[in-house]
Design an enzyme around this catalytic site. Structure first.
Site, PDB file in Angstrom:
ATOM      1  N   GLY A  14      18.175  -1.388 -23.762  1.00 14.48           N
ATOM      2  CA  GLY A  14      17.160  -1.312 -22.702  1.00 14.48           C
ATOM      3  C   GLY A  14      16.000  -0.418 -23.115  1.00 14.48           C
ATOM      4  NE  ARG A  75      21.031  -4.974 -23.484  1.00 14.52           N
ATOM      5  CZ  ARG A  75      20.129  -4.633 -22.538  1.00 14.52           C
ATOM      6  NH1 ARG A  75      19.316  -5.533 -22.049  1.00 14.52           N
ATOM      7  NH2 ARG A  75      20.060  -3.394 -22.096  1.00 14.52           N
ATOM      8  CG  ASP A 106      27.350   3.597 -23.902  1.00 18.93           C
ATOM      9  OD1 ASP A 106      27.983   4.486 -24.450  1.00 18.93           O
ATOM     10  OD2 ASP A 106      27.853   2.583 -23.367  1.00 18.93           O
ATOM     11  CB  THR A 129      19.347   5.149 -22.051  1.00 19.07           C
ATOM     12  OG1 THR A 129      19.786   4.689 -20.773  1.00 19.07           O
ATOM     13  CG2 THR A 129      20.126   6.413 -22.368  1.00 19.07           C
ATOM     14  CG  ASP A 131      21.180   3.904 -17.239  1.00 22.45           C
ATOM     15  OD1 ASP A 131      20.299   3.708 -16.382  1.00 22.45           O
ATOM     16  OD2 ASP A 131      21.831   2.984 -17.771  1.00 22.45           O
ATOM     17  CG  ASP A 133      24.446   6.150 -19.703  1.00 22.15           C
ATOM     18  OD1 ASP A 133      23.588   6.411 -20.572  1.00 22.15           O
ATOM     19  OD2 ASP A 133      24.874   5.009 -19.494  1.00 22.15           O
ATOM     20  NE  ARG A 175      26.694  -2.986 -15.407  1.00 21.07           N
ATOM     21  CZ  ARG A 175      26.974  -3.894 -14.494  1.00 21.07           C
ATOM     22  NH1 ARG A 175      26.052  -4.301 -13.659  1.00 21.07           N
ATOM     23  NH2 ARG A 175      28.175  -4.426 -14.414  1.00 21.07           N
TER      24      ARG A 175
HETATM   25  P1  ADP Z   1      21.929   0.139 -24.707  1.00 19.87           P
HETATM   26  O1  ADP Z   1      21.737   0.740 -26.045  1.00 19.87           O
HETATM   27  O2  ADP Z   1      20.703   0.262 -23.850  1.00 19.87           O
HETATM   28  O3  ADP Z   1      23.185   0.656 -24.021  1.00 19.87           O
HETATM   29  P2  ADP Z   1      23.259  -2.484 -25.127  1.00 19.87           P
HETATM   30  O4  ADP Z   1      24.537  -2.049 -24.534  1.00 19.87           O
HETATM   31  O5  ADP Z   1      22.712  -3.785 -24.700  1.00 19.87           O
HETATM   32  O6  ADP Z   1      22.071  -1.438 -24.907  1.00 19.87           O
HETATM   33  O7  ADP Z   1      23.452  -2.530 -26.727  1.00 19.87           O
HETATM   34  C1  ADP Z   1      22.383  -2.880 -27.577  1.00 19.87           C
HETATM   35  C2  ADP Z   1      22.897  -3.628 -28.778  1.00 19.87           C
HETATM   36  O8  ADP Z   1      23.738  -2.779 -29.559  1.00 19.87           O
HETATM   37  C3  ADP Z   1      23.764  -4.846 -28.492  1.00 19.87           C
HETATM   38  O9  ADP Z   1      23.000  -5.990 -28.191  1.00 19.87           O
HETATM   39  C4  ADP Z   1      24.490  -5.013 -29.820  1.00 19.87           C
HETATM   40  O10 ADP Z   1      23.656  -5.651 -30.777  1.00 19.87           O
HETATM   41  C5  ADP Z   1      24.691  -3.562 -30.270  1.00 19.87           C
HETATM   42  N1  ADP Z   1      26.053  -3.108 -29.942  1.00 19.87           N
HETATM   43  C6  ADP Z   1      26.519  -2.620 -28.778  1.00 19.87           C
HETATM   44  N2  ADP Z   1      27.829  -2.310 -28.856  1.00 19.87           N
HETATM   45  C7  ADP Z   1      28.226  -2.623 -30.107  1.00 19.87           C
HETATM   46  C8  ADP Z   1      29.467  -2.557 -30.833  1.00 19.87           C
HETATM   47  N3  ADP Z   1      30.578  -2.071 -30.259  1.00 19.87           N
HETATM   48  N4  ADP Z   1      29.472  -2.978 -32.114  1.00 19.87           N
HETATM   49  C9  ADP Z   1      28.367  -3.450 -32.703  1.00 19.87           C
HETATM   50  N5  ADP Z   1      27.164  -3.539 -32.096  1.00 19.87           N
HETATM   51  C10 ADP Z   1      27.083  -3.137 -30.819  1.00 19.87           C
END
Ligand code: ADP
Length: 328
Positions: A14, A75, A106, A129, A131, A133, A175
């Site tokens: 995000g 993503r 995260d 982020t 959030d 968090d 969330r």
């Molecule tokens: P944020 O960083 O805002 O929490 P997301 O949860 O959408 O955003 O994660 C961003 C991207 O990070 C995902 O689309 C994916 O490519 C990568 N990612 C997240 N978790 C994993 C994981 N456990 N292993 C590998 N890549 C991951």
């Protein structure tokens, strides 16, 4: 450890206001220290799809006051697979990238941790982020701006709430965490916040309504964190209509949604992003890897990825009490 000459930089997940200020700080601090910098577009997607460009000092001019991220964000499902990460690693080698700086939340830092372990590759994370968090840092980049945006919106909704003598349920992001809802409620003088952290302990809505929170008021505002644990603003409004019809509350719902993500970053976010961006380069110079830059009482700290991404960052429970005290 192999000598680092070229640093790859990406923003992922995000978007958050202040990411541009962090991009600027990482790029300039890296060049100041004699590194080359490669910008990777669209987060991990750009690593897999080979969307990588050189960044110079002037590539990051005039960006810090804009929200969003000039490197774009996305993503990336492929990065969740071994094949996708292998492809990313091939592109990293092709461009001569020796270390990565990842700005994100995260999920992005979980991906960074996975990749760093799999390929024994140096990565430093920066918490970006709204959030707030991530563990091990008091604040994440974008949180302060989002909080200010929420306050600005609630101030305006309050005019209508008081003129029409209504109860407004306002949904904010978060969330799994109630930082925005709780601090947003305090900053805007809302009557209550319904947050995921408390949802397993008490029925926050019943408690609120039975406390007679509207005795001295004709209008009120309740902030609800968007979460399955709280039911979101729609869920809360539905419950009020079904379970508490006797109170005859005239309920309205507003979902702030993506309003909260954009906008020019506050001074606090710009300063945090600038400090953290430069600190990421210092960390690499010191031979650090697999850590996130954190802010502990205004001091830069290095937080292992494993700690940063551990869920359940504690909210300040005194703030819940404060909210109750001030909303009589
Ligand atoms: P944020 O960083 O805002 O929490 P997301 O949860 O959408 O955003 O994660 C961003 C991207 O990070 C995902 O689309 C994916 O490519 C990568 N990612 C997240 N978790 C994993 C994981 N456990 N292993 C590998 N890549 C991951």
């Amino acid at each position: 450890m192999a000598e680092i000459k070229t640093i790859g930089l990406l923003t992922s997940g995000g978007d958050a206001p202040g990411m541009n200020a962090a991009i600027r700080a990482v790029t300039r601090a890296a060049i100041f220290n004699g590194f080359k910098v490669k910008g990777i577009y669209r987060g991990y997607k750009g690593l897999v799809d080979d969307e990588i460009v050189d960044l110079q000092t002037q590539s990051v001019s005039g960006i810090m006051h804009h929200g969003g991220t000039i490197l774009k964000t996305a993503r990336c499902k492929e990065f969740m697979t071994v094949e996708g990460r292998q492809q990313a690693h091939e592109n990293i080698k092709k461009h001569g990238i020796d270390a990565l700086v990842v700005i994100g939340g995260d999920g992005s830092l979980s991906g960074a941790r996975q990749f760093a372990n799999e390929f024994d590759f140096p990565i430093v994370g920066i918490p970006g982020t709204i959030d707030n968090d991530l563990n091990g840092t008091d604040h994440t980049i974008g949180y302060d701006t989002a909080l200010n945006t929420i306050m600005w919106c609630v101030d305006r909704i309050r005019d209508t709430a008081s003129s029409h003598e209504r109860l407004f349920i306002i949904e904010v992001m978060g969330r799994e965490s109630g930082f925005l809802a709780l601090n947003g409620a305090i900053a805007s003088g809302a009557e209550a916040a319904i947050i995921p952290e408390m949802s397993t302990e008490v029925d926050q809505l019943s408690e609120l309504i039975q406390s007679g929170f509207r005795k001295s008021k004709n209008s009120s505002i309740v902030l609800v964190a968007e979460s399955p644990a709280t039911g979101g603003a729609m869920g809360v409004a539905e419950r009020i209509r079904k379970e508490f019809p006797q109170y005859n509350l005239r309920v309205r719902v507003t979902i702030l949604g993506h309003l909260q993500r954009g906008g020019s970053p506050t001074a606090q976010d710009r300063i945090l992003a600038s400090r953290m961006g430069a600190a990421a380069i210092d960390a690499l110079l010191e031979g650090q890897r697999n850590i996130m830059i954190g802010d502990d009482d205004e001091k830069i700290v290095y937080v292992p990825f494993s700690k940063a991404i551990r869920h359940g960052k504690e909210i300040d429970r005194d703030l819940l009490e404060l909210l109750k005290k001030l909303s009589i």
